[in-house]
Design a protein around this motif. Sequence first.
Motif, PDB file in Angstrom:
ATOM      1  N   SER A  49       0.581   7.110 -12.771  1.00 19.33           N
ATOM      2  CA  SER A  49       0.121   8.160 -11.872  1.00 19.33           C
ATOM      3  C   SER A  49      -0.538   9.286 -12.659  1.00 19.33           C
ATOM      4  O   SER A  49      -0.091   9.609 -13.760  1.00 19.33           O
ATOM      5  N   ILE A  71      -9.607   2.600  -1.942  1.00 22.86           N
ATOM      6  CA  ILE A  71      -8.336   2.427  -2.647  1.00 22.86           C
ATOM      7  C   ILE A  71      -7.197   2.936  -1.777  1.00 22.86           C
ATOM      8  O   ILE A  71      -7.244   4.043  -1.265  1.00 22.86           O
ATOM      9  N   GLU A 104       1.879   3.957 -10.131  1.00 22.76           N
ATOM     10  CA  GLU A 104       1.164   3.974  -8.870  1.00 22.76           C
ATOM     11  C   GLU A 104       0.615   2.561  -8.652  1.00 22.76           C
ATOM     12  O   GLU A 104      -0.050   2.012  -9.521  1.00 22.76           O
ATOM     13  N   GLU A 153      -7.211  -2.213  -3.915  1.00 20.72           N
ATOM     14  CA  GLU A 153      -8.623  -1.860  -3.807  1.00 20.72           C
ATOM     15  C   GLU A 153      -9.305  -2.925  -2.969  1.00 20.72           C
ATOM     16  O   GLU A 153      -9.009  -4.119  -3.110  1.00 20.72           O
ATOM     17  N   ARG A 183      -3.269   3.743  -2.166  1.00 22.79           N
ATOM     18  CA  ARG A 183      -2.295   3.989  -3.233  1.00 22.79           C
ATOM     19  C   ARG A 183      -0.875   3.999  -2.679  1.00 22.79           C
ATOM     20  O   ARG A 183      -0.625   4.463  -1.588  1.00 22.79           O
ATOM     21  N   THR A 226      -1.800   0.058  -6.477  1.00 23.77           N
ATOM     22  CA  THR A 226      -3.012   0.228  -5.685  1.00 23.77           C
ATOM     23  C   THR A 226      -3.478  -1.092  -5.090  1.00 23.77           C
ATOM     24  O   THR A 226      -3.240  -2.164  -5.650  1.00 23.77           O
TER      25      THR A 226
END
Length: 63
Positions: free
Chosen positions: A42, A5, A54, A58, A7, A56
Motif C-alpha cells: 500500500s 483498478i 493491497e 485491473e 483495490r 488489486t
Amino acid sequence: MGTQIIRSIRKGSAQWSEEDRLQLVSILAKAGYAVKIGRRISPGQENKAKPQMEYTVEYWETE
C-alpha cells in the motif's frame, strides 16, 4: 476506456477474500474484459517492517 483498478486492502472491515476477487474476475472476463489480479504494498507503507498489502483487480476492454 483505459485500465480500471479495483483495490482491496487485506486488513479492515471491508476486506475482500481471495474467493471474492476470483468471482469478480470471472464476472469481468465473461463480460469481455481482460483482467489482471495483482498484489502490492500500500502507498505510504514501503518503509515499514510489516507493510500493509493491497490486492488489486485491473480490467480493461479488449478489442
